[in-house]
Design an enzyme around this catalytic site. Structure first.
Site, short mmCIF file in Angstrom:
data_model
loop_
_atom_site.label_atom_id
_atom_site.label_comp_id
_atom_site.label_asym_id
_atom_site.label_seq_id
_atom_site.Cartn_x
_atom_site.Cartn_y
_atom_site.Cartn_z
N LYS A 233 0.83 -1.20 0.00
CA LYS A 233 0.00 0.00 0.00
C LYS A 233 0.87 1.25 0.00
O LYS A 233 0.67 2.17 -0.78
CB LYS A 233 -0.92 -0.03 1.23
CG LYS A 233 -1.85 1.14 1.35
CD LYS A 233 -2.83 0.93 2.50
CE LYS A 233 -3.59 2.21 2.80
NZ LYS A 233 -4.53 2.07 3.91
N GLU A 239 10.62 -4.91 4.23
CA GLU A 239 10.65 -6.34 3.89
C GLU A 239 10.28 -6.53 2.42
O GLU A 239 10.95 -7.25 1.67
CB GLU A 239 9.64 -7.13 4.74
CG GLU A 239 9.93 -7.16 6.22
CD GLU A 239 9.30 -6.00 6.99
OE1 GLU A 239 9.00 -4.95 6.35
OE2 GLU A 239 9.11 -6.11 8.21
N GLY A 295 -5.01 -2.00 5.12
CA GLY A 295 -4.24 -3.14 4.62
C GLY A 295 -4.93 -4.47 4.88
O GLY A 295 -5.09 -5.30 3.97
N ARG A 296 -5.38 -4.69 6.11
CA ARG A 296 -5.97 -5.98 6.46
C ARG A 296 -7.37 -6.16 5.89
O ARG A 296 -7.98 -7.21 6.05
CB ARG A 296 -5.95 -6.18 7.97
CG ARG A 296 -6.60 -5.06 8.77
CD ARG A 296 -6.14 -5.11 10.22
NE ARG A 296 -6.59 -3.97 11.01
CZ ARG A 296 -5.98 -2.78 11.06
NH1 ARG A 296 -4.90 -2.57 10.30
NH2 ARG A 296 -6.41 -1.81 11.83
N GLU A 381 -4.97 -6.75 15.06
CA GLU A 381 -4.46 -5.46 14.62
C GLU A 381 -5.58 -4.41 14.70
O GLU A 381 -5.31 -3.22 14.90
CB GLU A 381 -3.95 -5.57 13.17
CG GLU A 381 -2.96 -4.48 12.81
CD GLU A 381 -2.28 -4.71 11.48
OE1 GLU A 381 -2.01 -5.88 11.13
OE2 GLU A 381 -2.03 -3.73 10.77
N HIS A 412 -5.17 -33.21 17.79
CA HIS A 412 -4.02 -34.03 18.15
C HIS A 412 -2.92 -33.18 18.76
O HIS A 412 -1.77 -33.61 18.82
CB HIS A 412 -3.51 -34.78 16.91
CG HIS A 412 -4.56 -35.66 16.31
ND1 HIS A 412 -4.68 -36.99 16.62
CD2 HIS A 412 -5.59 -35.37 15.48
CE1 HIS A 412 -5.73 -37.50 15.97
NE2 HIS A 412 -6.30 -36.52 15.28
N LYS A 540 7.82 -0.74 12.18
CA LYS A 540 8.47 -0.33 10.94
C LYS A 540 9.55 0.71 11.23
O LYS A 540 10.66 0.64 10.71
CB LYS A 540 7.45 0.22 9.95
CG LYS A 540 6.49 -0.84 9.41
CD LYS A 540 5.57 -0.28 8.35
CE LYS A 540 4.57 -1.34 7.89
NZ LYS A 540 3.73 -0.92 6.78
C1 G6Q Z 1 -2.58 -3.85 7.77
C2 G6Q Z 1 -1.36 -3.28 8.28
C3 G6Q Z 1 -0.10 -3.99 7.86
C4 G6Q Z 1 0.33 -3.68 6.43
C5 G6Q Z 1 1.75 -4.18 6.21
C6 G6Q Z 1 2.24 -3.95 4.81
O1 G6Q Z 1 -3.68 -3.41 8.02
O2 G6Q Z 1 -1.29 -1.93 8.08
O3 G6Q Z 1 -0.21 -5.36 8.03
O4 G6Q Z 1 -0.55 -4.27 5.53
O5 G6Q Z 1 2.59 -3.58 7.13
O6 G6Q Z 1 2.16 -2.60 4.50
P1 G6Q Z 1 2.29 -2.14 3.00
O7 G6Q Z 1 1.17 -2.74 2.24
O8 G6Q Z 1 2.25 -0.65 3.03
O9 G6Q Z 1 3.60 -2.66 2.50
#
Ligand code: G6Q
Length: 575
Positions: A233, A239, A295-296, A381, A412, A540
């Protein structure tokens, strides 16, 4: 649903105060503990605490019938909960007292419900199929939503049909999605869940910056037939960018450094055009979305591109359709028959009145094996917050720890603790009876195991039953007293059972939206902002600071002694 940017409050709150900070931000200041239903529930928790569910079933032949509801192809049996009619009445009254209806409507019409980031929360617009206009700050968002989706579909079709060619003219066989968190878990979970419908290129997911992840993924792939989707996003996540650079280099190594090949093998999904182009991905190969998609909550947007590539636009449409159906159910069904509301309020009952601190997600279908991880992010989150929307510290528990693994494997493993451990841990059993390619005899065993577990957790086994069992097995009389305590199950352990006739893109869409709205309802009652994630942002920031120190750029003195010592070890080892 109507547009506009005035807060949509349809009734006066019975407690607390509506404050419109700006004409774009709705803020309802509501401390749930001050409501009458909260007080009533506290009293009911003491009263009902001594009643075993086994008794409740014995005295009420209609219990299973009464505490069951079905919507969008999902049957929810919530009869194996420590509830009675009084508890349910008060739980629903609590939702009402917290202005659930007004807050829900505010979210659906594009108010700035995410108050700490001053943003709308409109993942529901991504799957909206009605005829109304949805506006954010006066701007109609649906034409753009549809336009981006059409571009994604057209692109997915070109790749799936073999028309999209790599640098040497071959078609794409493998797609690697590089993203993390919300830019990974949703599409990954859905691609796994719908694997039996996969009809396009193989789709892989790389999220961890540990090189083991990308190295193992690329090892078996051919650069000429591999397409990378860089999903971020913000397009600033370290990463993802590190993995994306490694992927880019892997491609360039294969083509002798020819940069022109990047356009054929890299696309981006992001809200940040500038950063995407700075990375070297052509803006024509970028699929956008908007800051009002968290994001989520983003798998419904272009972030769902890997799903479209794997199962095709038609199935993605069905996924959206199922989610929209659940949105409509959530918006319009009375609270007493509203699946997200019921799940949410039962959760509140355990967290705030009966002391539960965690909640298990136990899907029985193997294809739902990433659902617990997805829901863990969605829930923790969103509602892992300690201050109310107005910034005051909460004086009550909020989001529980969400955890789980496929239930049949869990039986199990971790189920031992659910049966005989000392914590109260409610469970969501999730079972889809059919899916493309299922073998009926396997599914019978699967269903039997699932139902046996929820029954046993509810019923338990008392000392008399254990004694009779051991005697029947021929255990010597003198050994029985010692054996009994270890074999007794207290029972009275709550669970919901969510039964899907079939796991299809549509029912999966409904299931995911059900949990999204459950999380929303709980956030409303707890009066937290479910749509920011400052804890994630902190991670981050910290990581980039320490990475600079590891690279020798700045002074490690800014960190505590433990962190400095760890940094020193790494400097030594990675020298
Ligand atoms: C989701 C969070 C988090 C995010 C990641 C990746 O709601 O904000 O999980 O999706 O940190 O972020 P980017 O999509 O900006 O790389």
């Amino acid at each position: 649903m109507s547009g506009g940017h005035k807060a949509c409050i349809d009734s006066a709150p019975r407690c607390g105060k509506i404050i419109l900070h700006t004409n774009r931000t709705v803020q309802i200041n509501m401390n749930p503990t001050l409501t009458t239903p909260w007080q009533n529930l506290s009293a009911l928790a003491v009263e009902t605490g001594s009643t075993h569910m086994r008794q409740l079933f014995e005295v009420d032949a209609q219990r299973a019938e009464r505490y069951r509801t079905k919507a969008c192809g999902i049957l929810l049996d919530y009869s194996k909960n420590r509830i009675n009619d009084n508890v349910m009445t008060q739980l629903l009254a609590l939702a009402d007292a917290c202005q659930l209806g007004a807050r829900r409507d505010a979210m659906f019409v594009g108010e700035h419900f995410n108050n700490t980031e001053d943003r709308a929360v409109l993942h529901t617009a991504l799957r909206y199929q009605g005829k109304e206009v949805i506006r954010v700050d006066g701007h109609d968002v649906l034409p753009e939503v549809r336009a981006v989706r059409e571009r994604c579909y057209a692109f997915a079709q070109r790749v799936r049909s073999g028309e999209w060619k790599g640098f040497d003219g071959q078609s794409i066989c493998d797609v690697v999605n590089i993203g993390i968190g919300g830019s990974d878990l949703g599409p990954l979970m859905v691609c796994e869940a719908l694997k039996s419908l996969a009809s396009g290129p193989r789709v892989h997911f790389v999220s961890n910056v540990d090189s083991a992840h990308i190295v193992a993924t690329l090892k078996h792939l051919n650069p000429a037939t591999t397409l990378f989707v860089i999903a971020s996003k913000t397009f600033t996540t370290i990463e993802t960018l590190t993995n994306a650079r490694t992927a880019r280099q892997w491609l360039l190594d294969a083509v002798g450094g020819d940069e022109s090949t990047v356009a054929k093998h890299f696309v981006a999904v992001s809200t940040n055009r500038e950063k995407v182009t700075a990375f070297g991905i052509d803006a024509n190969n970028m699929f956008g979305f908007w800051d009002w998609v968290g994001g989520r909550y983003s798998l419904w947007s272009a972030i769902g591109l890997p799903i479209m590539l794997a199962v095709g636009p038609e199935n993605f449409d069905a996924l959206l359709g199922g989610a929209y159906e659940m949105d409509e159910h959530f918006r319009t069904a009375p609270l007493a028959g509203n699946l997200p509301v019921l799940l949410a309020m039962l959760g509140i009952w355990y967290v705030n009145f009966l002391g539960a601190r965690s909640h298990v997600i136990a899907p029985y279908n193997q294809t739902l094996h990433r659902l617990p991880a997805f829901l863990q992010q969605l829930d923790m989150e969103s509602n892992g917050k300690g201050v109310r929307r107005n910034g005051e510290r909460v004086a009550y528990a909020t989001g529980p720890v969400i955890w789980g693994e496929p239930g049949i494997n869990g039986q199990h493993a971790y189920f031992q603790l659910l049966h005989q451990g000392t914590s109260l841990i409610p469970v969501d059993f999730i079972l889809a009876l059919r899916q493309t390619g299922t073998l009926p005899n396997h599914q019978r065993t699967l269903a039997a195991s699932c139902f046996a577990q929820s029954a046993a957790l509810m019923r338990g086994k008392d000392a008399d039953e254990v004694r009779a069992e051991l005697t029947a097995r021929g255990m010597p009389e003198q050994d029985i007293p010692l054996a009994i305590p270890h074999r007794v199950f207290s029972g009275n352990r709550p669970s919901n059972t969510l039964l899907l006739d079939e796991l299809t893109p549509r029912s999966l869409g409904s299931l995911i939206a059900l949990y999204e709205h459950k999380v929303f309802v709980q956030g409303v009652v707890w009066d937290v902002n479910s749509f920011d994630q400052w804890g994630v942002e902190l991670g981050k920031q910290l990581a980039s600071g320490i990475e600079a120190v590891l690279g020798g750029a700045t002074n490690a003195g800014a960190y505590d002694a433990s962190t400095q010592a760890l940094i020193a070890c790494v400097r030594e080892l990675l020298r």
